[in-house]
Design an enzyme around this catalytic site. Sequence first.
Site, PDB file in Angstrom:
ATOM      1  N   ARG A 162       3.456 -10.483  12.365  1.00 46.46           N
ATOM      2  CA  ARG A 162       2.934  -9.739  13.517  1.00 46.46           C
ATOM      3  C   ARG A 162       2.599 -10.722  14.623  1.00 46.46           C
ATOM      4  O   ARG A 162       1.788 -11.628  14.427  1.00 46.46           O
ATOM      5  CB  ARG A 162       1.698  -8.944  13.122  1.00 46.46           C
ATOM      6  CG  ARG A 162       2.013  -7.772  12.198  1.00 46.46           C
ATOM      7  CD  ARG A 162       0.884  -6.770  12.209  1.00 46.46           C
ATOM      8  NE  ARG A 162       1.073  -5.725  11.222  1.00 46.46           N
ATOM      9  CZ  ARG A 162       1.745  -4.589  11.450  1.00 46.46           C
ATOM     10  NH1 ARG A 162       2.299  -4.369  12.619  1.00 46.46           N
ATOM     11  NH2 ARG A 162       1.850  -3.684  10.497  1.00 46.46           N
ATOM     12  N   ARG A 216      -9.738  19.764  -9.378  1.00 49.47           N
ATOM     13  CA  ARG A 216     -10.423  18.847  -8.459  1.00 49.47           C
ATOM     14  C   ARG A 216      -9.915  18.975  -7.022  1.00 49.47           C
ATOM     15  O   ARG A 216      -8.826  19.489  -6.776  1.00 49.47           O
ATOM     16  CB  ARG A 216     -10.160  17.404  -8.905  1.00 49.47           C
ATOM     17  CG  ARG A 216     -11.005  16.985 -10.067  1.00 49.47           C
ATOM     18  CD  ARG A 216     -10.564  15.627 -10.562  1.00 49.47           C
ATOM     19  NE  ARG A 216     -11.529  15.096 -11.514  1.00 49.47           N
ATOM     20  CZ  ARG A 216     -11.243  14.177 -12.413  1.00 49.47           C
ATOM     21  NH1 ARG A 216     -10.025  13.686 -12.491  1.00 49.47           N
ATOM     22  NH2 ARG A 216     -12.162  13.749 -13.243  1.00 49.47           N
ATOM     23  N   ILE A 273       7.915   3.070   9.552  1.00 43.81           N
ATOM     24  CA  ILE A 273       7.662   4.244   8.712  1.00 43.81           C
ATOM     25  C   ILE A 273       6.858   5.289   9.484  1.00 43.81           C
ATOM     26  O   ILE A 273       6.705   6.410   9.035  1.00 43.81           O
ATOM     27  CB  ILE A 273       6.917   3.883   7.411  1.00 43.81           C
ATOM     28  CG1 ILE A 273       5.508   3.343   7.696  1.00 43.81           C
ATOM     29  CG2 ILE A 273       7.699   2.872   6.592  1.00 43.81           C
ATOM     30  CD1 ILE A 273       4.610   3.342   6.479  1.00 43.81           C
ATOM     31  N   ASP A 274       6.318   4.890  10.649  1.00 42.43           N
ATOM     32  CA  ASP A 274       5.450   5.808  11.401  1.00 42.43           C
ATOM     33  C   ASP A 274       6.237   6.814  12.259  1.00 42.43           C
ATOM     34  O   ASP A 274       5.662   7.808  12.714  1.00 42.43           O
ATOM     35  CB  ASP A 274       4.505   5.010  12.314  1.00 42.43           C
ATOM     36  CG  ASP A 274       3.539   4.142  11.524  1.00 42.43           C
ATOM     37  OD1 ASP A 274       3.191   4.518  10.387  1.00 42.43           O
ATOM     38  OD2 ASP A 274       3.132   3.083  12.040  1.00 42.43           O
ATOM     39  N   GLN A 328       4.170   2.735   0.477  1.00 41.37           N
ATOM     40  CA  GLN A 328       4.948   3.587   1.399  1.00 41.37           C
ATOM     41  C   GLN A 328       5.973   2.785   2.203  1.00 41.37           C
ATOM     42  O   GLN A 328       6.895   3.342   2.784  1.00 41.37           O
ATOM     43  CB  GLN A 328       4.005   4.330   2.356  1.00 41.37           C
ATOM     44  CG  GLN A 328       3.119   5.338   1.643  1.00 41.37           C
ATOM     45  CD  GLN A 328       1.917   5.753   2.483  1.00 41.37           C
ATOM     46  OE1 GLN A 328       1.974   6.754   3.186  1.00 41.37           O
ATOM     47  NE2 GLN A 328       0.836   4.996   2.407  1.00 41.37           N
TER      48      GLN A 328
END
Length: 359
Positions: free
Chosen positions: A74, A171, A135-136, A283
């Site tokens: 990054r 749950r 992936i966004d 992911q």
Amino acid sequence: MIRIGMLTSGGDCQALNATMRGVAKTLYNLDPETQIFGFEEGYRGLMYGDYRLMKPSDFSGILTVGGTILGSSRQPFKQMRVPGENGFDKVEGMKATYRNLKLDCLVILGGNGTQKTANLLSEEGLNVVSLPKTIDNDIYGTDMTFGFQSAVDIATQAIDCIHTTAASHGRVFIVELMGHKVGWLTLHAGIAGGADIILLPEIPYDLGSVIQAIKRRDKAGKRFSILAVAEGAISREDAALSKKEYQKKLAASRYPSVSYELGDQIRIALNKDVRIVVPGHTQRGGSPDPYDRVISTRLGSAAARMILNGEFGCMAALRGGQVVAVPLSEVASRLKTVDPMSDIISQARDLGISFGDEL
Ligand code: F6P
């Protein structure tokens, strides 16, 4: 003979290698003299001249392999004009490497921040062709980014697995999915996994509304509820805070993320067993799915054509099933968010999914 520089920047995803393979195979096929220089760890390699001359064989056998053969890092866009160690000028460093290698074009694979820097380099006079990775699925100008569908598959599988155990124990489960600013992944996986409540950054939620949605399910005799929550989901109260106030609240919070806070609130309000599941970086991992293999191969191949046609300063994008060249100036600094009024949201609402904002 053309000389290409290639890099992958920002968070990785499943189809980076498949896309580079698409570019490289097309170039080697159309011009066997092509030379491709691969920069190590994204813009860092370009800044500091850290590269290797790739061989055609480097791009073989990587269609199904996740991650990136070049490595990534990054390098925030905001920091590009801020001098590095010993006053190092990052932009001038990148330009110098480009000139020293006598490159004809840079092929840049990355997400939003990466596209901004690609645009900056294009404005600085370098020939650039970029490709939309994340992936966004939040890159402006393309219907789809590569990596998104593979991440949806993984996130959906996580929700599928939770379904059986949630049903056994009666749950409430919160599955927290990636997406700080946008909720595409949570929306698609939530629908595909049959989540009962979907919370997205684009639709601030009301705790009372979330509680009511769970109560409605209880009344209908459902023993469990599944919430798909984006990591950037935000309550109405928090959304009303200034950015500074919100950051302060987060810094002081004892919860690692929104899901844990919400989980506690649900537990207290309903006296129910609540569990949190965070698939996290799974992911982004593993092989690209067949859909991503197809679009990344197409985007990569089209990017190679763009280079050969001299169509620079553009990103190869998917629009209406076609690959088109979108000017980087249109892509940079914009985000493709989920429109709360879009038909995918109303269809989900119509079948009873709660977005935590119902009255
Ligand atoms: O940009 C993709 C993304 O996966 C986001 O959804 C997530 O918040 C972020 O990257 C996390 O990345 P990292 O841990 O690599 O900084």
